[in-house]
Each structure stands twice: as C-alpha cells, then as structure tokens.
Write a protein that holds these residues in place. Structure first.
Motif, mmCIF file in Angstrom:
data_model
loop_
_atom_site.group_PDB
_atom_site.id
_atom_site.type_symbol
_atom_site.label_atom_id
_atom_site.label_comp_id
_atom_site.label_asym_id
_atom_site.label_seq_id
_atom_site.Cartn_x
_atom_site.Cartn_y
_atom_site.Cartn_z
ATOM 1 N N ALA A 236 0.832 -1.204 0.000
ATOM 2 C CA ALA A 236 0.000 0.000 0.000
ATOM 3 C C ALA A 236 0.867 1.256 0.000
ATOM 4 N N GLY A 237 1.998 1.207 0.742
ATOM 5 C CA GLY A 237 2.914 2.361 0.727
ATOM 6 C C GLY A 237 3.487 2.599 -0.665
ATOM 7 N N VAL A 238 3.841 1.520 -1.380
ATOM 8 C CA VAL A 238 4.325 1.681 -2.756
ATOM 9 C C VAL A 238 3.220 2.264 -3.638
ATOM 10 N N SER A 239 1.979 1.805 -3.400
ATOM 11 C CA SER A 239 0.849 2.304 -4.199
ATOM 12 C C SER A 239 0.618 3.793 -3.974
ATOM 13 N N GLU A 240 0.872 4.263 -2.745
ATOM 14 C CA GLU A 240 0.672 5.682 -2.468
ATOM 15 C C GLU A 240 1.592 6.581 -3.285
ATOM 16 N N SER A 241 2.755 6.049 -3.663
ATOM 17 C CA SER A 241 3.692 6.846 -4.471
ATOM 18 C C SER A 241 3.368 6.780 -5.962
ATOM 19 N N SER A 242 2.340 6.001 -6.325
ATOM 20 C CA SER A 242 2.027 5.843 -7.749
ATOM 21 C C SER A 242 1.574 7.157 -8.368
ATOM 22 N N GLN A 243 0.700 7.889 -7.652
ATOM 23 C CA GLN A 243 0.183 9.137 -8.203
ATOM 24 C C GLN A 243 1.311 10.139 -8.459
ATOM 25 N N GLY A 244 2.270 10.213 -7.509
ATOM 26 C CA GLY A 244 3.407 11.117 -7.709
ATOM 27 C C GLY A 244 4.218 10.731 -8.939
ATOM 28 N N ALA A 245 4.409 9.414 -9.137
ATOM 29 C CA ALA A 245 5.148 8.975 -10.325
ATOM 30 C C ALA A 245 4.388 9.311 -11.605
ATOM 31 N N ARG A 246 3.055 9.143 -11.570
ATOM 32 C CA ARG A 246 2.264 9.491 -12.753
ATOM 33 C C ARG A 246 2.338 10.990 -13.037
ATOM 34 N N ASP A 247 2.246 11.790 -11.975
ATOM 35 C CA ASP A 247 2.328 13.247 -12.166
ATOM 36 C C ASP A 247 3.680 13.648 -12.736
ATOM 37 N N ASP A 248 4.772 13.062 -12.190
ATOM 38 C CA ASP A 248 6.111 13.397 -12.694
ATOM 39 C C ASP A 248 6.253 13.003 -14.162
ATOM 40 N N ALA A 249 5.760 11.797 -14.508
ATOM 41 C CA ALA A 249 5.875 11.349 -15.894
ATOM 42 C C ALA A 249 5.050 12.226 -16.822
ATOM 43 N N SER A 250 3.823 12.593 -16.374
ATOM 44 C CA SER A 250 2.972 13.458 -17.193
ATOM 45 C C SER A 250 3.602 14.833 -17.379
ATOM 46 N N GLN A 251 4.165 15.388 -16.277
ATOM 47 C CA GLN A 251 4.813 16.704 -16.369
ATOM 48 C C GLN A 251 6.019 16.650 -17.306
ATOM 49 N N ALA A 252 6.805 15.557 -17.209
ATOM 50 C CA ALA A 252 7.965 15.420 -18.096
ATOM 51 C C ALA A 252 7.523 15.334 -19.550
ATOM 52 N N ALA A 253 6.424 14.589 -19.827
ATOM 53 C CA ALA A 253 5.918 14.499 -21.195
ATOM 54 C C ALA A 253 5.434 15.868 -21.691
ATOM 55 N N THR A 254 4.721 16.603 -20.789
ATOM 56 C CA THR A 254 4.241 17.939 -21.169
ATOM 57 C C THR A 254 5.403 18.884 -21.462
ATOM 58 N N ASP A 255 6.419 18.872 -20.584
ATOM 59 C CA ASP A 255 7.585 19.735 -20.793
ATOM 60 C C ASP A 255 8.302 19.382 -22.095
ATOM 61 N N ALA A 256 8.448 18.075 -22.349
ATOM 62 C CA ALA A 256 9.117 17.662 -23.585
ATOM 63 C C ALA A 256 8.316 18.087 -24.810
ATOM 64 N N SER A 257 6.962 17.991 -24.730
ATOM 65 C CA SER A 257 6.129 18.431 -25.847
ATOM 66 C C SER A 257 6.249 19.947 -26.063
ATOM 67 N N THR A 258 6.259 20.705 -24.945
ATOM 68 C CA THR A 258 6.437 22.165 -25.054
ATOM 69 C C THR A 258 7.779 22.512 -25.691
ATOM 70 N N ALA A 259 8.826 21.806 -25.255
ATOM 71 C CA ALA A 259 10.152 22.042 -25.837
ATOM 72 C C ALA A 259 10.162 21.685 -27.315
ATOM 73 N N ASP A 260 9.438 20.622 -27.700
ATOM 74 C CA ASP A 260 9.369 20.235 -29.110
ATOM 75 C C ASP A 260 8.662 21.317 -29.930
ATOM 76 N N GLU A 261 7.531 21.855 -29.384
ATOM 77 C CA GLU A 261 6.830 22.922 -30.101
ATOM 78 C C GLU A 261 7.708 24.165 -30.246
ATOM 79 N N ALA A 262 8.399 24.523 -29.141
ATOM 80 C CA ALA A 262 9.296 25.690 -29.216
ATOM 81 C C ALA A 262 10.410 25.462 -30.224
ATOM 82 N N ALA A 263 10.938 24.229 -30.263
ATOM 83 C CA ALA A 263 12.003 23.925 -31.223
ATOM 84 C C ALA A 263 11.473 23.992 -32.651
ATOM 85 N N GLY A 264 10.213 23.523 -32.883
ATOM 86 C CA GLY A 264 9.631 23.622 -34.218
ATOM 87 C C GLY A 264 9.452 25.067 -34.649
ATOM 88 N N THR A 265 8.955 25.899 -33.715
ATOM 89 C CA THR A 265 8.800 27.326 -34.026
ATOM 90 C C THR A 265 10.150 27.966 -34.332
#
Length: 759
Positions: A236-265
């Motif tokens: 259960a303790g490992v499961s509690e950290s799941s949301q944080g891992a999902r948020d970090d992965a989602s934020q990293a994907a969003t940042d990478a997408s933003t960087a890709d758009e900026a690089a395209g521009t």
C-alpha cells in the motif's frame, strides 16, 4: 488470487520498473545533452540578433549616404538643367553656337580682306560687339563648368565612400548568412532531437501509467489474497507513491512536448531568417556591383568635368582676349596711328587678331558639344544615384526585417532552451521517481517471497501446533495427577508438623534437664579453652587453571555463539547452492563443493577475526593461543556445515531449525551455570549438543586443563560429518528438482508443436 500469483505479479512489476528506470535515465541523459547543446545555440542566436541589428544600422547609414549622394546629383542635375534653360533663354543652342562661330569666321575673313581699307573702325564694330557677347557667354559657361566639375568631384568621392560601405555591408551580410545557415542546421537537428525526446517522454508516461495502475490493483486485492498484513501495508505504501510517479511522468511528457513545439517554431523562424539573409546577401551583391559601376561613372564624369572646366576656362580666356583685341583694334584703326615702338603696322596686328579669333570661333562648337555631353552624363548619373538610393532604402528595410526576425529567433531559442531546461528537470524527477518506484518494486518482490516463505512456515507451524496441543493435553493430565499427589503430600505434611511439635516439647524438656549437668570452669580453664577454640584447624586452597576475570569465564560461550550466528549470516548473504551450476546439471558432489567450500573459507576468516578481537582487542588471556585458533576454526567449520545442511535440505524451515537449535544450546551448553543446576531437560541434551563440546574445548585453550579432549574432538567431528551429509542430501534433492523442472519445460515446449502438427 493466491500468494503465488501475487509473487509472480510482483516479479513482473519489478522487471517493468527496471525497464522504466532505464528509459527514464536515457530520457534524462538525452535532455541533459540537449540542454547543454542548446546553450551555445542560444548564444549564437543572441550574437546573430546583435549582428543583424548592427547590419541594419549599417544599412540604414548606407541608405542615408546614398540619399545624400542622390540629393547631390539631383542638385547638380538641377543646376545643369537651369544652365541649359538659361542658355536656351539667351538663344544659346548648338545651331546658334555654330551660326555664331560661322559668322565670326566670316566676319574675321571679311575683316582680314578689308584690313587695308580706310574705314577699318566701322568694319570692326559688329565683330567687336559679337566678340563681347561671345566673351560673356564663354565666361558664364566657364563658371557653370567649374561648378559642375566641383560637384562632380564631390559626388565621385561620396560615391566611392558609399561603394566602400556597400562592400562592408556585403561582407557582413555574407558572414551573417553563413552563421544563419549553420544556426538553421543546428536548430533543425535540435527540432528532430526534441521530437524524439517528446515521443520517448510520452512512451515513458504511458508505461508509468500502466505500471502504477497494476501496482494500485495489486494493493487493492492484497488483503483478499490472504497475504501477510505487513506485506500488504508495504505494498500500500508503494501504491501511495504511484500518483506522484504518474504526475512526474505526465509533467515530463508535457515539458518535452512544449520544448518540441518551441524547437519547431524556432526551426521555422531560422528557416525564414536564413531565406531573408540569403535575399539580403543577394541585394548587397547587386548594390556593390551597382555602386562600383556608379563610382567608376562618377570618377569618369569628374575627370571629364575637370577637362571641360579647363577647356571652357581656355575658351573664356580666348574669347575675352578676342573681345579686348577687337576693341583695341577698332580704336587703333580709328586713330590710324601705328605703334612705332613695336615697329608693327595695323595690318600686322589685325592679321594676328584674325588668326586668334578664327581659332576661338572654330573651337566654340566643339566646346559647346562637350558641355552638352557632360550635361547628359550628369542626367544619367542622377538617375543612377536615385536608383542606388532606392535600392539602399530597400536593403535597409530588408536588414531591419532580418533584425526583427533575428530578435524573434533569439526570443524563440530562449523559450526553447528554457523549455528544454524545464523538461530536463522533469526528466530528472521522473528518473528519481522511477528509481524509487524500482526500489519499492524490489521490496515488493522480496516481500512476496518472504510472504510465501512465511505461509509455508505458517503451514508447518500449524502442524506443530496440532502436535503441541496433544502434548498439552497429556501435560494437563499429568498436572491433574500431580495435584492429587500434592494433596496427599499436604496431609503427610500436616502429620509431620504434629510430630515436629511433639519433638519440640521433648527437646525443651531435655534442655531443662541438661541445664544442671553443664560443667563449670575456672578462669584459667576458660582461658585455655578459649585459646584452643580460637586456634582452630586451618585449610589452604590452591586453584588449578584459575581465571582472574569474569569475562574470561564467559568468553568460550559467547565466542561459540558468535561463530554460530556468523555461520547463519553467511547463508543469508549467499545461497546454499549455485543456481547456475544446478541448471547446467553438474553432479551433486560438485554442487555441494561449490556451495560449501566458499562458506568454509568465510568461516575460517570469521574465526580468526573473533579470536584476534578477543585476545588483542578485549584483552582475554589465552594459555595456548595456537590451540585457541585451531579450536575456533574447527568450531566455525562445524557450525557452517550444520547451517548449510539445514538450509540445503529444508530451505527456509532449515534456517528456523538453526535458530531454535542455538536457543537450546545457549541454555544447555553449560557456559554460564554448572550443568547440575540446569533443569532435567537441558541436563539430558547437554552431552549431545555441538556447542557443549566447543565451549569445553575453548575453555581449555583459555585456562588450560582440558578434561576430555578426545571426546570433545570426536563429537565436533561427528557433527561436522553430519552437516556435510545433510548438505550432500540437499544437493541431490536440488539436482533432481532442477532436472524435473527442465523435463516439464521440455514437455510444455513439445505440446504446442504436436498441436500444430495435428492441426
């Protein structure tokens, strides 16, 4: 869902987290490299913006200078146009100049033929008047030509300066085009890298989402599976950290997408800036060519204007001389008096004047034609200067556009590098979170394995509990019988107490009777008896193998305990047998040797360390130090062999047996209290315990006086052989188990093939 399925799921999760961690590390490394490479890109974009701004400033200055040149040529053209208009107003045209020249030549010829006539003064009136008009026109033409020559020289110098500025601008534009082209290539490569990074981040985010969902599902169903409560809490303790891992992965994907758009521009902007720079370079090349041609033209024009000014100056001088000479001739002719000092007559003077006048009259049309050609050249020069000014203005506008684009590019590159830095931070967080998640998965896999082992131990303990319940029932019966015996003993005790009371009465009566029979002594007899009583018989005691400190008496027991615990710890760090060797199908003896020999070496090392620490570290006195090392090494080998045998044959249950056995040996080995004071159970098992003989032998090495060396060594050797036999049996069982698993896997592999053949 059983514990086996839960353990298999935990292993799959462990493998998934390892893959996720590797991907997150690769993503983080890629973004780090991208961030490091983006810094020079940002610096280059800033330098490009600065350079294009300077180029725009230079192009603006060039446009201003070209405008000034155009203004100068316009003024020159206006001046010449005004002069032509003035000449037209006074009737100075090519035809009139030619006619005047012809008239002058005719008049001079007439003058020359009529030089001998009487009325020379009358004949000279009209030529003198025409010569005066010609002199005025020639003087005006000479002033205009001088002004034109000065303006042409100034224009030539300004045009040469503008040509130099244009070449400087051409060099700057070429350099900027090269820089922009290189920058565009780098930005295009960066845009490709950011696209790859964005795809990797999106894949990692999806993997994290799937993995954490599996962890949450396992945690939700853990209690239903009947797993250990502590394990479920850890899951259960490992499961509690799941949301944080999902948020970090989602934020990293969003940042990478933003960087890709900026690089395209930024890539699109660099392409536009590169196209603008190429156009600007072409325009600069055309302007350089045009300004060089214009500089050559203005230089030629300045030279022609200078020659024209010289010609008109000579013409004006000749016309003035002609007018003056004709006036003087008319006066001389009117007086009809020759000049005796010069020895010349009026006819000679007239001949000279007619020659000069004829030359001036003949040269007048050519001078006018040259002046007209210069005016036409000035018109062309003015047209070209206006075109140069227009081109310079367009170039200034283009460089200003390029400067604006470079500023936008620098801003876009700045946003891109900031986005890459943000994505790098998010990737680092994702890598840290995935590493923590991998650790949790490892703990989860270990916990499921421990839970499975605990379940097996629980099942075995349940059987032991059932047996203990029967033993408890038998003990309860014995307690009941003992209670009856206790009641009978209480009755006997009561009878004995009565007898004791009767005996005490008889004792009191006897003492009263004996009081009168006690003898009396004199003082001398009393002193002699007192001296005899005070000098009683003395005994002298001599201890063999005496130990001076309490710690030396306890050292054998604690040394034996430490060696037993060390033997257990060895097989907590290493397996009983090599799984790789077992899978290769090696023999039982080789399998036993592969697991036992390294453990024996570690056991000898731990024995040497323990004895060294006791003797030199703690300060325990040892009578026979070599014997101490030898006995400690033998004891360590025995204990290592027993722990290996228990674990090899019984698995996790064997470790429990070793733990129970050390508890029995601590109480029954006689290391702290004499054996006679122990309970009957421990007195019964005392002679058969391996630690009993180890303690006796080590005590002899420390204090001396080994009571039964042969018996202790035989018992230790027997236990050593017993441990080796247990390990051999465990090796045989392990080998058979591996062979059976291989056969089962072979059957499973053949079954699909046979099914395919049947189909």
């Amino acid at each position: 869902m059983g514990l086996g399925d839960l353990a298999d799921g935990a292993v799959d999760l462990q493998d998934g987290t390892a893959t996720l961690t590797t991907g997150a590390q690769q993503l983080s490394s890629g973004l780090v490299e991208l961030d490091e490479n983006g810094r020079p890109l940002r610096t280059g974009a800033d330098d490009l913006a600065t350079g294009t701004e300077q180029l725009a400033t230079g192009a603006s200055d060039l446009a201003d200078g070209a405008g000034q040149v155009a203004d100068g040529t316009q003024q020159l053209d206006d001046t010449i146009a005004a002069a032509q208009q003035r000449a037209d107003e006074i009737g100075v045209t090519p035809e009139s100049v030619q006619q005047t020249s012809d008239d002058l030549v005719t008049a001079i010829d007439d003058l020359e033929s009529a030089a001998a006539a009487t009325d020379v003064s009358g004949l000279l009136d009209q030529p003198a008047t025409d010569a005066g008009t010609l002199s005025d026109a020639a003087s005006s033409l000479d002033g205009t030509a001088t002004d034109v020559a000065g303006a042409a020289q100034t224009l030539s110098e300004d045009t040469a300066d503008r040509a130099g500025d244009a070449r400087t601008l051409q060099d700057g534009a070429a350099t900027i085009q090269e820089d922009v082209t290189a920058l565009d290539t780098s930005v295009q490569d960066t845009a490709t890298s950011t696209g790859t990074a964005a795809d990797s981040a999106a894949t990692s985010s999806s993997s994290v989402e799937s993995y954490t969902g599996s962890v949450d599902d396992l945690a939700a169903r853990c209690e239903e599976s009947g797993a250990d409560a502590a394990f479920c809490d850890e899951l259960a303790g490992v499961s509690e950290s799941s949301q944080g891992a999902r948020d970090d992965a989602s934020q990293a994907a969003t940042d990478a997408s933003t960087a890709d758009e900026a690089a395209g521009t930024a890539a699109q902007q660099t392409t536009d800036v590169a196209d603008t720079a190429a156009g600007m370079t072409d325009a600069a090349d055309r302007i350089v060519t045009y300004t060089d041609d214009l500089s050559t033209t203005t230089s030629t024009l300045a030279e022609d204007a200078a020659r024209l000014s010289g010609s008109t100056g000579t013409l004006a001088e000749d016309a003035s001389t002609l007018s003056t000479s004709l006036g003087g001739l008319r006066e001389d002719a009117g007086a009809a008096v020759p000049d005796p000092a010069e020895g010349s007559s009026a006819s000679d003077l007239a001949a000279d004047l007619t020659d000069q006048a004829r030359s001036a009259a003949v040269a007048l049309p050519d001078a006018y034609e040259t002046l007209q050609q210069g005016a036409d050249d000035v018109h062309l020069l003015n047209s070209g200067a206006q075109d140069v000014a227009s081109g310079a203005t367009q170039l200034a506008e283009a460089t200003d556009t390029a400067s604006t684009g470079a500023q936008d590019l620098a801003s876009g590159v700045g946003r891109y590098t900031d986005g890459v830095s943000t994505a790098r931070t998010g990737a680092d967080d994702l890598a840290s979170g995935s590493a923590a998640l991998a650790d949790g998965a490892d703990q989860l896999a270990g916990g499921t394995s421990d839970a499975r082992s605990g379940a097996e131990q629980l099942a075995a303990g349940a059987g032991d509990l059932e047996d203990g319940s029967g033993t408890l029932a038998e003990g309860a019966g014995k307690v009941d019988d003992g209670a009856g015996d206790l009641a009978d003993g209480a009755v006997d005790l009561d009878d004995g107490a009565g007898q004791l009371a009767d005996g005490s009465v008889e004792l009191r009566d006897g003492l009263d009777d004996a009081e009168d029979e006690v003898p009396s002594y004199t003082d001398e007899e009393s002193e002699e008896l007192a001296g005899t009583a005070s000098d009683a018989v003395q005994m002298s005691f001599e201890r063999d193998h005496e130990l001076t400190r309490f710690g030396e008496g306890l050292a054998p027991l604690f040394l034996a305990i430490s060696l037993w615990v060390g033997g257990m710890a060895i097989f907590l760090m290493m397996p009983a047998f090599s799984a790789e060797a077992a899978s290769r199908g090696v023999g039982a003896l080789r399998l036993l040797a592969g697991g036992l020999v390294p453990a024996f070496l570690l056991g000898l090392v731990q024995a040497a360390i323990a004895v060294t620490a006791l003797h030199w570290g703690v300060g325990i006195t040892v009578q026979d130090l070599p014997l101490m090392f030898g006995l400690a090494g033998l004891t360590s080998l025995v204990f290592v062999a027993l722990n290996h045998g228990f674990g090899a044959l019984f698995g996790p249950v064997g470790k429990f047996v070793a733990l129970v056995l050390i508890a029995l040996q601590i109480s029954g080995a006689g290391g702290t209290y004499p054996v006679a004071t122990l309970p009957p159970f421990f007195q019964a098992i005392h002679p058969y315990l391996p630690m009993t003989h180890a303690v006796d032998a080590i005590r002899a090495a420390i204090g001396g006086g080994w009571i039964d060396p042969r018996g202790d060594l035989l018992w230790l050797s027997g236990w050593l052989a017993f441990g080796v036999v247990l390990g051999l049996v465990g090796a045989i069982v392990q080998r058979r188990r591996v062979l059976q698993e291989d056969e089962a896997e072979g059957d499973d592999a053949e079954l699909p093939a046979e099914t395919a053949q049947d189909v």
